[in-house]
Design an enzyme around this catalytic site. Structure first.
Site, PDB file in Angstrom:
ATOM      1  N   ASP A 196       0.830  -1.196   0.000  1.00  0.00           N
ATOM      2  CA  ASP A 196       0.000   0.000   0.000  1.00  0.00           C
ATOM      3  C   ASP A 196       0.873   1.258   0.000  1.00  0.00           C
ATOM      4  O   ASP A 196       1.864   1.321   0.741  1.00  0.00           O
ATOM      5  CB  ASP A 196      -0.862  -0.029   1.277  1.00  0.00           C
ATOM      6  CG  ASP A 196      -1.900   1.072   1.323  1.00  0.00           C
ATOM      7  OD1 ASP A 196      -2.819   1.056   0.504  1.00  0.00           O
ATOM      8  OD2 ASP A 196      -1.766   1.967   2.202  1.00  0.00           O
ATOM      9  N   GLU A 208       1.427  -0.543  -5.020  1.00  0.00           N
ATOM     10  CA  GLU A 208       0.472   0.515  -5.355  1.00  0.00           C
ATOM     11  C   GLU A 208       1.310   1.736  -5.734  1.00  0.00           C
ATOM     12  O   GLU A 208       1.798   2.468  -4.870  1.00  0.00           O
ATOM     13  CB  GLU A 208      -0.429   0.846  -4.169  1.00  0.00           C
ATOM     14  CG  GLU A 208      -1.531   1.809  -4.583  1.00  0.00           C
ATOM     15  CD  GLU A 208      -2.198   2.537  -3.415  1.00  0.00           C
ATOM     16  OE1 GLU A 208      -3.340   2.967  -3.582  1.00  0.00           O
ATOM     17  OE2 GLU A 208      -1.568   2.695  -2.353  1.00  0.00           O
TER      18      GLU A 208
HETATM   19  C1  NOJ Z   1      -4.515   3.018  -0.672  1.00  0.00           C
HETATM   20  C2  NOJ Z   1      -5.679   2.125  -0.430  1.00  0.00           C
HETATM   21  O1  NOJ Z   1      -6.008   1.458  -1.616  1.00  0.00           O
HETATM   22  C3  NOJ Z   1      -6.798   3.007   0.074  1.00  0.00           C
HETATM   23  O2  NOJ Z   1      -8.019   2.315   0.119  1.00  0.00           O
HETATM   24  C4  NOJ Z   1      -6.400   3.534   1.426  1.00  0.00           C
HETATM   25  O3  NOJ Z   1      -7.382   4.445   1.871  1.00  0.00           O
HETATM   26  C5  NOJ Z   1      -5.062   4.266   1.364  1.00  0.00           C
HETATM   27  N1  NOJ Z   1      -4.073   3.581   0.595  1.00  0.00           N
HETATM   28  C6  NOJ Z   1      -4.494   4.441   2.743  1.00  0.00           C
HETATM   29  O4  NOJ Z   1      -4.032   3.216   3.232  1.00  0.00           O
END
Ligand code: NOJ
Length: 585
Positions: A242, A304
């Site tokens: 993430d 991500e």
């Molecule tokens: C990316 C995640 O996909 C999202 O859902 C989340 O709110 C943020 N990162 C914070 O962790």
């Protein structure tokens, strides 16, 4: 789907990877021969990953919230779809401010999702279905209820204080102080929160209940690598990392250049140059990659990675060294907004040429974005458009990430009243920002009440209207459905060597409406793909000659609608949003 159609499973891969090593150890192979043995491609290179948002996938205990046992129950479905691996978004103990992305214990399961034993059973059962399991690693921040943060806020001298990013603030001229700089939270407001007990501010990129970790502290790295080992030892096939681009921030806490304009939360927009994409992160990722690569079975790191162009993704792979993330997400591809052959051609070219030979990971949907069904749909041809998109996604040269519901053409259902919103950014940002509930509504399994998601009359988010028609069960029975189109594409991709590893050669490159390309094996056999991205029928002439394909006969492998045919000389008429995949013989 028969097991025989699948590539080697987890155990087989592990066995294969260790075989030469064992042979050397037993003296059966000379060292040089073993070292020279060609390495088979790792499983993830051509994998179809499937993202599961566990709250909304399948409830097994009637509380209106999906859970791990629900996922286990649906493994037959996932196997019949043909996915190689699932990535489950966070199911760890959490106050659920950000629905799991605020973690208070990284090595346990939140009771509303089940137990560690349920998780172990899920991994074991998934393996029987030849499906690997990836978990989400939230390294950027913890919950403010995590014991580290609770300790950190007790005193400036507490053991975990330096696990987070602190500032004393600046004097505001009236004897008080203010945050140290202009950094804003992506979820609105200042990124700094004051803790009166220790008279300091902490930094949070997301909600104030999500304090950012201080990755400049080696103890953070040590603790988080331990967490990752905990899950690797339990048999996970890897992680989705993430917010991995933002782990390091400017140590001097300098203000960010203003960009002009406002964010969707109404803040003055500022550059994220001080809080995102700092070079220090790459050394960390190399250490993480090396730790993960020590595990057998080709464990994988997905990232991500929101960057503004595909070229900017290359460093996240480790550039030419390929020693950082295995598969950072091509979010530039995901951000395509128009169904336009030129735009998709450009993005495929970039994915094929700007990653220094690394494998792209293409995706269109996730739990943070309006679904592609609505982004690209014209309200008339949505199912055909969904098939066009699936065709490109699943026949390009890449690993692929699907998001639950995408394969059935599930629609976004954004709340229409602020009192129904569950995602906090949708409450604070209403009506400009309505939050992410719309793309997180329950998976639509069948036409029973609550779409088979739960027996409760109160699912945590309402089931999207129209589920009586759009659901996995009825689409499974409909030859022509969006679901069956995905199943056929995935099966084809798995079995056709050109679609797996072949080069991608763009054809008819000036055509603004029809995207056509060949996938070509080193031996010169291949497949042609042609999709009409317009609402008007298009007639083109296909030929594989310029891609090095000698054959002149075309055999349709998949066609939507069913009756697209290639006439003599390669003339083909694609109706509005038609899609055709054929072998050249
Ligand atoms: C990316 C995640 O996909 C999202 O859902 C989340 O709110 C943020 N990162 C914070 O962790």
């Amino acid at each position: 789907m028969a097991h025989a159609m699948k590539p080697a499973g987890f155990q087989q891969t592990i066995r294969r990877a260790w075989l030469p090593v064992l042979a050397v150890a037993l003296g059966l192979l000379p060292l040089t021969a073993a070292a020279a043995a060609p390495q088979p491609d790792p499983w993830w290179k051509y994998a179809v990953f499937y993202e599961i948002y566990p709250r909304s996938f399948q409830d097994s205990n009637g509380d209106g919230v999906g859970d791990l046992n629900g996922i286990t129950r649906r493994l037959d479905y996932l196997e019949s779809l043909g996915v190689d691996a699932i990535w489950i978004t966070p199911f760890f103990p959490s106050p659920q401010v950000d629905f799991g992305y605020d973690i208070s214990d990284y090595v346990a399961v939140d009771p509303q999702y089940g137990t560690l034993a349920d998780f172990d059973r899920l991994v074991a059962e998934a393996q029987k279905h030849q499906i690997r399991v990836l978990v989400d690693m939230v390294l950027n921040h913890t919950s403010d209820q995590h014991p580290w943060f609770i300790d950190a806020t007790r005193s400036r001298h507490s053991a975990a204080h330096d696990f987070y990013i602190w500032s004393n603030g600046l004097p505001d001229g009236s004897g008080k102080h203010r945050p140290p700089n202009n950094w804003t939270s992506l979820f609105g407001g200042s990124a700094w929160e004051y803790v009166p007990g220790i008279d300091q501010y902490y930094y949070h990129r997301f909600y104030r209940q999500q304090p950012d970790l201080n990755w400049r502290n080696p103890r953070v790295e040590h603790a988080m690598f331990e967490v990752m080992r905990f899950w690797l030892d339990r048999g996970v096939a890897g992680f989705r990392l993430d917010s991995v681009t933002s782990l390091y921030k400017d140590p001097q806490l300098r203000s960010a250049p203003p960009l002009g304009g406002r964010t969707s939360q109404g803040n003055a927009a500022v550059s994220d140059a001080r809080t995102n994409n700092l070079p220090e992160v790459h050394a960390l990722l190399r250490r993480m990659r090396s730790m993960v690569d020590h595990y057998p079975g080709n464990r994988v790191l997905l990232g991500e990675t929101y960057v503004s162009s595909t070229a900017q993704l290359s460093p996240w792979y480790g550039g030419a060294r390929h020693d950082e993330l295995h598969l950072p997400m091509d979010t530039a591809f995901a951000f395509a907004t128009r169904l336009d052959a030129r735009e998709f051609r450009r993005r495929l070219t970039e994915a094929g040429t700007q990653l220094q030979g690394s494998q792209p990971l293409l995706l269109l949907d996730n739990h943070d974005r309006t679904r592609s069904w609505d982004r690209f749909g014209d309200g008339v041809h949505n199912a055909d458009i969904a098939k066009v998109l699936a065709t490109v996604l699943l026949t390009a040269r890449s690993a692929v990430l699907l998001y639950q519901g995408e394969e059935i053409g599930q629609a976004t259902a954004t709340p229409v009243r602020v009192e129904d919103v569950r995602d906090p950014i949708g409450i604070t940002g209403w009506p400009r920002e309505k939050g992410r509930d719309g793309e997180r509504t329950p998976m639509q399994w069948d036409n029973s009440p609550q779409a088979g998601f739960t027996v409760s009359t109160h699912p945590w988010l309402p089931v999207t209207p129209g589920y009586e028609k759009v659901n996995a069960q009825s689409e499974r029975r409909d030859f022509d459905s969006v679901l069956n189109w995905h199943r056929k594409l995935i099966a084809l991709r798995r079995n056709d060597p050109a679609l797996r590893g072949g080069r991608l050669v763009l054809l008819d490159a000036d055509n603004p409406r029809v995207l056509t390309y060949a996938r070509v094996t080193p031996e010169g056999s291949g497949v042609l793909v042609s999709v009409n991205m317009s609402a008007q029928s298009q007639t083109i002439t296909v030929s594989g000659n310029s891609a090095g394909l000698a054959g002149t006969r075309f055999r349709t492998l998949l066609s939507s609608p069913i009756d697209i045919d290639v006439a003599a000389g390669g003339r083909i008429t694609l109706p509005a949003f038609g899609a055709w995949v054929g072998a050249v013989e």
